[in-house]
Design a protein around this motif. Structure first.
Motif, PDB file in Angstrom:
ATOM      1  N   ILE A 139       0.869  -1.182   0.000  1.00 15.85           N
ATOM      2  CA  ILE A 139       0.000   0.000   0.000  1.00 15.85           C
ATOM      3  C   ILE A 139       0.900   1.224   0.000  1.00 15.85           C
ATOM      4  O   ILE A 139       1.200   1.834   1.046  1.00 15.85           O
ATOM      5  N   GLU A 140       1.358   1.589  -1.196  1.00 16.88           N
ATOM      6  CA  GLU A 140       2.283   2.710  -1.332  1.00 16.88           C
ATOM      7  C   GLU A 140       2.213   3.245  -2.750  1.00 16.88           C
ATOM      8  O   GLU A 140       1.783   2.562  -3.682  1.00 16.88           O
ATOM      9  N   GLY A 141       2.628   4.491  -2.918  1.00 17.55           N
ATOM     10  CA  GLY A 141       2.672   5.098  -4.240  1.00 17.55           C
ATOM     11  C   GLY A 141       1.297   5.486  -4.758  1.00 17.55           C
ATOM     12  O   GLY A 141       0.274   5.333  -4.081  1.00 17.55           O
ATOM     13  N   GLU A 142       1.278   6.018  -5.965  1.00 19.91           N
ATOM     14  CA  GLU A 142       0.028   6.461  -6.585  1.00 19.91           C
ATOM     15  C   GLU A 142      -0.834   5.289  -7.051  1.00 19.91           C
ATOM     16  O   GLU A 142      -2.051   5.345  -7.014  1.00 19.91           O
ATOM     17  N   MET A 143      -0.186   4.212  -7.510  1.00 21.43           N
ATOM     18  CA  MET A 143      -0.901   3.090  -8.106  1.00 21.43           C
ATOM     19  C   MET A 143      -0.532   1.801  -7.381  1.00 21.43           C
ATOM     20  O   MET A 143       0.641   1.489  -7.201  1.00 21.43           O
ATOM     21  N   LEU A 144      -1.553   1.073  -6.937  1.00 17.82           N
ATOM     22  CA  LEU A 144      -1.314  -0.224  -6.313  1.00 17.82           C
ATOM     23  C   LEU A 144      -1.137  -1.265  -7.408  1.00 17.82           C
ATOM     24  O   LEU A 144      -2.007  -1.428  -8.269  1.00 17.82           O
ATOM     25  N   ARG A 145      -0.009  -1.959  -7.385  1.00 15.88           N
ATOM     26  CA  ARG A 145       0.331  -2.919  -8.440  1.00 15.88           C
ATOM     27  C   ARG A 145       0.485  -4.304  -7.838  1.00 15.88           C
ATOM     28  O   ARG A 145       1.185  -4.496  -6.860  1.00 15.88           O
ATOM     29  N   PHE A 146      -0.166  -5.265  -8.468  1.00 21.51           N
ATOM     30  CA  PHE A 146      -0.118  -6.640  -8.020  1.00 21.51           C
ATOM     31  C   PHE A 146       1.101  -7.341  -8.612  1.00 21.51           C
ATOM     32  O   PHE A 146       1.505  -7.071  -9.740  1.00 21.51           O
TER      33      PHE A 146
END
Length: 319
Positions: free
Chosen positions: A70-77
């Motif tokens: 849970i960090e940055g502008e976009m959550l990436r899987f």
């Protein structure tokens, strides 16, 4: 009473449900609906489908556990192509209040409220410590790991990416496996082995050939039933590596308790109770005595991510 949407958004499935919250009581989670991530373009599509199947307008409060940092502008899987815009997700879904956390952060909230009958002893002490650090972990599409720290009634959850530490081979066979992972992926992490897809990589290394990742469940079934000798051997290696990694991570986190969770872990529960798991978990040299005293339990409650998301919302918003 407060009604919220709870979600467990993983690498393979997006699970959504309605939960009812009453102050001072355990959240009640209604039957969940499950959507395959690869069959939908993103969370908004799953949300719309869930709303339609629930018969209309959803509650305007939600708690979502996401299998991503849970960090940055976009959550990436790490394990699917979905992208979630972190700072606009509440507006995008029409929410007034949102609790957003890592999926194993949510699972840790659930573990913190489970009763003793929902935590089955595997080895070591029979009960998790009431005070101190507990490692919460479980294999699925990936390997989730978090820290549950309980001190004098206060609960603190620390979300981690401990599953991505390097694999530590303990015998020539595992060294060969690690080399094969490096050759294929560029790096051998714990998660490459201790996860649902990990059995496929071990099976391939043992000479079992290629296996369709979409049919990983069939390989697991064959391994557990002993219908495929190579798959059964791969499962033995999986258990050894799982146990060794669980012990390493518990030491690194300073925990005297490990809670193992998830559907896959519950499927292989007899193997987690077997001597091979305990032997590898406790094989830590001068710290063997400590590891023998460390409680390792299996959380048997269904959908702990959804329950934990509700607990996290309840704690954040005093609901």
């Amino acid at each position: 009473m407060t009604r919220i949407v709870v979600g467990d958004i993983g690498g393979t499935h997006c699970r959504l449900a309605i939960a009812e919250l009453s102050e001072g009581q355990r959240p009640q989670v209604e039957p969940m609906r499950r959507y395959r991530s690869r069959e939908l373009p993103g969370l908004a599509a799953a949300w719309a489908k869930f709303a339609a199947e629930e018969g209309g307008e959803l509650p305007r409060d939600a708690a979502l556990g996401v299998a991503a940092p849970i960090e940055g502008e976009m959550l990436r899987f790490m394990n699917n192509d979905w992208r979630i815009p972190r700072h606009t997700i509440a507006d995008d879904l029409g929410l007034d209040r949102l609790t957003l956390l890592n999926d194993f952060g949510a699972v840790s909230h659930a573990v913190s409220i489970l009763g003793r009958d929902e935590l089955i002893p595997l080895c070591g002490s029979e009960q998790l410590p009431e005070n101190g650090v507990v490692t919460v972990m479980g294999p699925g599409t990936g390997l989730g790991v978090a820290i549950l720290d309980q001190r004098d009634g206060a609960v603190r959850i620390i979300e981690t990416e401990a599953s991505h530490i390097g694999l530590s081979p303990l015998d020539p066979e595992e060294e060969g496996l690690a080399d094969a992972l490096v050759a294929r992926y560029g790096r051998a992490s714990v998660e490459r082995i201790v996860s649902g897809p990990g059995l496929i990589d071990i099976h391939r290394y043992l000479g079992g050939g290629e296996w369709d990742p979409m049919k990983a469940g069939e390989l697991w079934t064959a391994a557990m039933r002993g219908e495929n000798a190579i798959a059964a051997r791969a499962l033995e290696i999986f258990i050894r590596c799982f146990a060794a990694a669980a012990g390493d991570i518990a030491l690194a986190q300073g925990s005297m308790g490990v809670a193992i969770t998830g559907g896959l872990a519950n499927r292989i529960a007899p193997l987690l109770r077997a001597p091979a798991f305990e032997a590898r978990f406790t094989a830590k040299g001068r710290y063997r005595d400590r590891m023998q005293r460390t409680a390792v339990v299996l959380a048997t409650t269904e959908e702990p991510g959804l329950l934990g998301a509700a607990v996290a919302f309840q704690r954040e918003h005093k609901a």
